[in-house]
Design a protein around this motif. Structure first.
Motif, mmCIF file in Angstrom:
data_model
loop_
_atom_site.group_PDB
_atom_site.id
_atom_site.type_symbol
_atom_site.label_atom_id
_atom_site.label_comp_id
_atom_site.label_asym_id
_atom_site.label_seq_id
_atom_site.Cartn_x
_atom_site.Cartn_y
_atom_site.Cartn_z
ATOM 1 N N ARG A 11 0.849 -1.177 0.000
ATOM 2 C CA ARG A 11 0.000 0.000 0.000
ATOM 3 C C ARG A 11 0.896 1.243 0.000
ATOM 4 O O ARG A 11 1.890 1.310 0.723
ATOM 5 C CB ARG A 11 -0.889 -0.032 1.236
ATOM 6 N N TYR A 48 -7.775 3.667 -0.232
ATOM 7 C CA TYR A 48 -8.170 3.573 1.172
ATOM 8 C C TYR A 48 -8.063 4.927 1.858
ATOM 9 O O TYR A 48 -7.068 5.640 1.704
ATOM 10 C CB TYR A 48 -7.265 2.591 1.912
ATOM 11 N N TRP A 62 -8.195 2.599 9.145
ATOM 12 C CA TRP A 62 -8.379 2.490 7.700
ATOM 13 C C TRP A 62 -9.837 2.254 7.346
ATOM 14 O O TRP A 62 -10.565 1.590 8.093
ATOM 15 C CB TRP A 62 -7.569 1.304 7.154
ATOM 16 N N GLU A 73 -12.512 0.647 4.346
ATOM 17 C CA GLU A 73 -12.527 -0.652 3.669
ATOM 18 C C GLU A 73 -12.038 -0.569 2.231
ATOM 19 O O GLU A 73 -11.772 -1.591 1.608
ATOM 20 C CB GLU A 73 -13.926 -1.257 3.727
ATOM 21 N N GLY A 74 -11.951 0.624 1.689
ATOM 22 C CA GLY A 74 -11.428 0.804 0.352
ATOM 23 C C GLY A 74 -12.498 0.924 -0.710
ATOM 24 O O GLY A 74 -13.616 0.426 -0.558
#
Length: 121
Positions: A45, A94, A111, A113-114
């Motif tokens: 990421r 994200y 974070w 969940e995208g």
């Protein structure tokens, strides 16, 4: 409990635009550094953009001049405006924040969940 909810991803042609939104719980957006990261399968990421509580911004070199991060504290929302999109921008994006939890400066990352962004003709 910190919650981050992204929206706005989708399929767009090269050269097109998308605007991602991330709604945070409580006053998380106004009080903390917020950011966007992205990830493609098989890769780590990576940071796309961040904005501090004071408004300072930083961007990955690959998106400078094309992407803009902004924040609306009244809506508890952080945005990522993406212009001139390229196929290499395809990734899951994200929403991220880092919350300081004590006076020594210890922090916890959170974070969303995208949301999938696909740039393809």
């Amino acid at each position: 409990q910190v919650q981050l909810a992204e929206s706005g991803g989708g399929l767009v042609q090269p050269g097109g635009s998308l605007k991602l939104s991330c709604v945070g719980s409580g006053r998380i957006v106004s009080r903390n550094t917020m950011g966007w990261y992205r990830q493609v399968p098989g890769k780590e990421r990576e940071l796309v953009a961040r904005i501090s509580s004071g408004g300072s911004r930083e961007y990955a070199e690959s998106v400078k001049g094309r992407f803009t991060i902004s924040r609306d504290n009244s809506k508890n929302t952080v945005y990522l405006q993406m212009n001139s999109l390229k196929p290499e921008d395809t990734a899951v994006y994200y929403c991220w924040t880092r919350v300081v939890v004590n006076v020594e400066g210890a922090s916890v990352e959170h974070w969303g969940e995208g949301t999938q962004v696909t740039v393809s003709s």
